[in-house]
Enzyme design. Structure first.
Site, PDB file in Angstrom:
ATOM      1  N   TYR A   3       0.789  -1.167  -0.007  1.00  0.00           N
ATOM      2  CA  TYR A   3      -0.008   0.088   0.135  1.00  0.00           C
ATOM      3  C   TYR A   3       0.742   1.410  -0.040  1.00  0.00           C
ATOM      4  O   TYR A   3       0.550   2.301  -0.737  1.00  0.00           O
ATOM      5  CB  TYR A   3      -0.975  -0.037   1.421  1.00  0.00           C
ATOM      6  CG  TYR A   3      -2.156  -0.778   0.962  1.00  0.00           C
ATOM      7  CD1 TYR A   3      -2.995  -0.652  -0.346  1.00  0.00           C
ATOM      8  CD2 TYR A   3      -2.391  -2.239   1.934  1.00  0.00           C
ATOM      9  CE1 TYR A   3      -4.148  -1.454  -0.105  1.00  0.00           C
ATOM     10  CE2 TYR A   3      -3.427  -2.898   1.711  1.00  0.00           C
ATOM     11  CZ  TYR A   3      -4.191  -2.394   0.594  1.00  0.00           C
ATOM     12  OH  TYR A   3      -5.242  -3.414   0.533  1.00  0.00           O
ATOM     13  N   GLU A  10       3.970 -30.831  17.554  1.00  0.00           N
ATOM     14  CA  GLU A  10       3.272 -30.381  16.335  1.00  0.00           C
ATOM     15  C   GLU A  10       1.999 -29.581  16.837  1.00  0.00           C
ATOM     16  O   GLU A  10       1.739 -28.495  15.884  1.00  0.00           O
ATOM     17  CB  GLU A  10       2.824 -31.450  15.407  1.00  0.00           C
ATOM     18  CG  GLU A  10       2.043 -31.039  14.161  1.00  0.00           C
ATOM     19  CD  GLU A  10       1.925 -32.417  13.009  1.00  0.00           C
ATOM     20  OE1 GLU A  10       2.624 -33.278  13.331  1.00  0.00           O
ATOM     21  OE2 GLU A  10       0.874 -32.329  12.436  1.00  0.00           O
ATOM     22  N   ASP A  48       3.057 -36.073  14.202  1.00  0.00           N
ATOM     23  CA  ASP A  48       2.126 -36.959  13.882  1.00  0.00           C
ATOM     24  C   ASP A  48       2.710 -37.975  13.123  1.00  0.00           C
ATOM     25  O   ASP A  48       3.922 -37.691  12.251  1.00  0.00           O
ATOM     26  CB  ASP A  48       0.905 -36.456  13.234  1.00  0.00           C
ATOM     27  CG  ASP A  48       0.062 -35.825  14.018  1.00  0.00           C
ATOM     28  OD1 ASP A  48      -0.247 -35.984  15.227  1.00  0.00           O
ATOM     29  OD2 ASP A  48      -0.948 -35.172  13.356  1.00  0.00           O
TER      30      ASP A  48
END
Lengths: 356, 356
Positions: A96, A186, A238
């Site tokens: 911007y 995680e 995981d």
């Protein structure tokens, strides 16, 4: 702040080079290392991806490159001001702000690309040029004292959510710490489990809650902690290809950020689990591997970052097993089991002696 | 902790009722308020959604309901233990723990539904039953002193990222504060801008970084701060239907959580901007409204939460304008503009006097 001086010097260097060409009536040009896949090379000694020697030239003598060259100068100048006044801006804010420049950007992607050009050319990460990603990093709990601006605090005394790593990691001073290791997990669910079971005291560890794929700030923090605290780093995710890869990006970096992996990668970090072996040894609740998991595992097996024996064995075992398991599946044996039993077992095995 | 005593009493009450039926040789049953759309009612006096009087009966006399009834007892018992030992578990952990129960769950959705049944039946939020969402809440920066467990800290002295609201908001004690207002902003980019420009001192405000849609923990924190600090709450989001609605869910709650809105909604919170009027008055950089934006704005115009004059006017104006604008678009006038000019203007207008 050493990194700020360095950033300023390099920004000035880029400007000086262009100026000098102009003064000597030469055509200004800048050599930019290529970020194409052909120039992203895995360095087996350093154990992460880095950029090769291939460079392109951006020249004011090429009519197609004039705008990009001018944009590089504008962004460089904007960054110089940011670093000078010790402020930062998001990439979106700069986009911007650029409305007021003579050579603005047509879209955010264009301004992102120019920023990356500068990062690569100078070998300085955007954070040290004052340009921040939107997102904060991981949560940290444990006995480490940090200083940020004029405030000093200990990451064991900030409430249950601990310390949140800000995007400006290199501004933080590591004042003091009393930990023997670092364990990153995680999910925030597992992070809160670790905090609740006082894993930070029992294993004398920093606990880091990654919140999925680790942000740049998290990767930089883990790297600095590894270097400066000089303790081992373990990652527990995981037990599936996605968990493996969240760990691997922390360990050996991503191809996309090859130009900053020397600051972000922590090649000595170790994957603690969940592995295919764990699924078998602990008889964990599992889900079947889906096609997308199988394909991803086969991709990983070909990836140079996974070529060591540990990964090749575990990937094959998971493919054969056809199963995956989540971190939280240890709760089958009770909420405390992962901290009471699994972590001590795994850490002892990795460190070759019982955990104190 | 009052809310823990209350949760325990209600859990025991549910168990006692069933036991009593058994002892009197009646068929045990539980009345569960309906969560169907027909029973979710906007209360114009309270200014949020709540559940109506419609209830269903779950009975051990109905063969189809036996399993669900048993699951409710198991979850209730699990929660009772959690609250008693002052621990918490994620919904995912409970799902795995339930592997050891005689009536486990077939999938996570099933266990989520039973948990919601208990929340609705007891009128107690799952957090106060010891069951936590995965995600942490917003970031908070400013002069408020909190106590969590045995640790006391001030949210101005925790580093640049400030204080992260944990899922267990009701365990926190608000010890002391010195602020005149609370300003919540949608993105962490804007949050860091506010911190960097010292908005917390200049406006004597708490700054809250929502990170998009506010988590339950964030909504509960804002509600508590509004009640206990007794200061106005302002929400500044992107000027588009999605930004509007992130604010509205904080203000008047969501339909989905009608059963806990009495603890989560902050009906006195005000939307500070970005409005369609701001887009015009500040000549902001914009994007065109897409079809999906237009449709969403039309939906909002019909929603009872938006029926006030302010919202109806602004929604119509935005539809007519055909434009939307981001928070960060104020950077067109320089990074500091939003804090130097926009916030003082808007807050003064809302408070009817110049900001000190």
């Amino acid at each position: 702040m050493k990194h700020k001086e360095e950033a300023l010097a390099k920004l000035r260097g880029m400007g000086d080079e262009v100026l000098e060409s102009v003064l000597h009536e030469n055509v200004p040009n800048i050599k930019i290392p290529s970020r194409g896949t052909g120039n992203i090379i895995y360095n087996p000694d350093k154990r992460y991806f880095e950029l090769g020697d291939r460079k392109g030239t951006r020249s004011l003598g090429n009519v197609k490159q004039i705008k990009k060259m001018a944009q590089m100068m504008c962004v460089g100048n904007f960054c110089k001001e940011l670093v000078n006044i010790q402020k930062t801006a998001t990439m979106r804010e700069m986009y911007y702000v650029s409305e007021g420049w003579d050579v603005g950007f047509d879209n955010q992607q264009e301004s992102n690309n120019i920023t990356e050009d500068i990062e690569v050319t100078l070998g300085v990460s955007r954070e040290n040029l004052g340009l921040l990603p939107e997102e904060d990093g991981a949560s940290v709990f444990g006995d480490i004292t940090l200083r940020d601006d004029d405030v000093e605090f200990n990451a064991k005394k900030l409430g249950k959510s601990g310390y949140t790593i800000p995007p400006t990691v290199d501004d933080i001073e590591f004042v003091d710490s009393n930990v023997d290791r670092i364990i990153a997990v995680e999910t925030m669910g597992m992070y809160h489990r670790m905090v609740q079971e006082k894993a930070y005291d029992r294993f004398n560890t920093l606990v880091i809650g990654l919140k999925g794929q680790a942000a740049r700030a998290t990767r930089r923090f883990i790297r600095r902690a590894s270097d400066e605290l000089n303790v081992p780093v373990y990652i527990c995710n995981d037990g599936d290809p996605w968990g493996f890869h969240i760990a691997m990006v922390i360990i050996s970096g991503s191809a996309k950020l090859a130009h900053v992996n020397h600051d972000l990668a922590t090649p000595d970090a170790k994957f603690l689990g969940v592995t295919a072996s764990d699924i078998i040894n602990y008889d964990l609740p599992t889900d079947d591997l889906k096609d997308v998991d199988v394909n991803r595992l086969k991709e990983l097996a070909q990836d140079p970052r996974y070529k060591g024996e540990f990964w090749q064995t575990e990937i094959k075992k998971m493919l054969k097993l056809g199963k995956k398991a989540e971190q939280q599946s240890f709760s089958k044996y009770g909420l405390e089991y992962i901290v009471d039993t699994y972590f001590p077992n795994k850490i002892s095995a990795l460190e070759g002696k019982p955990i104190e």
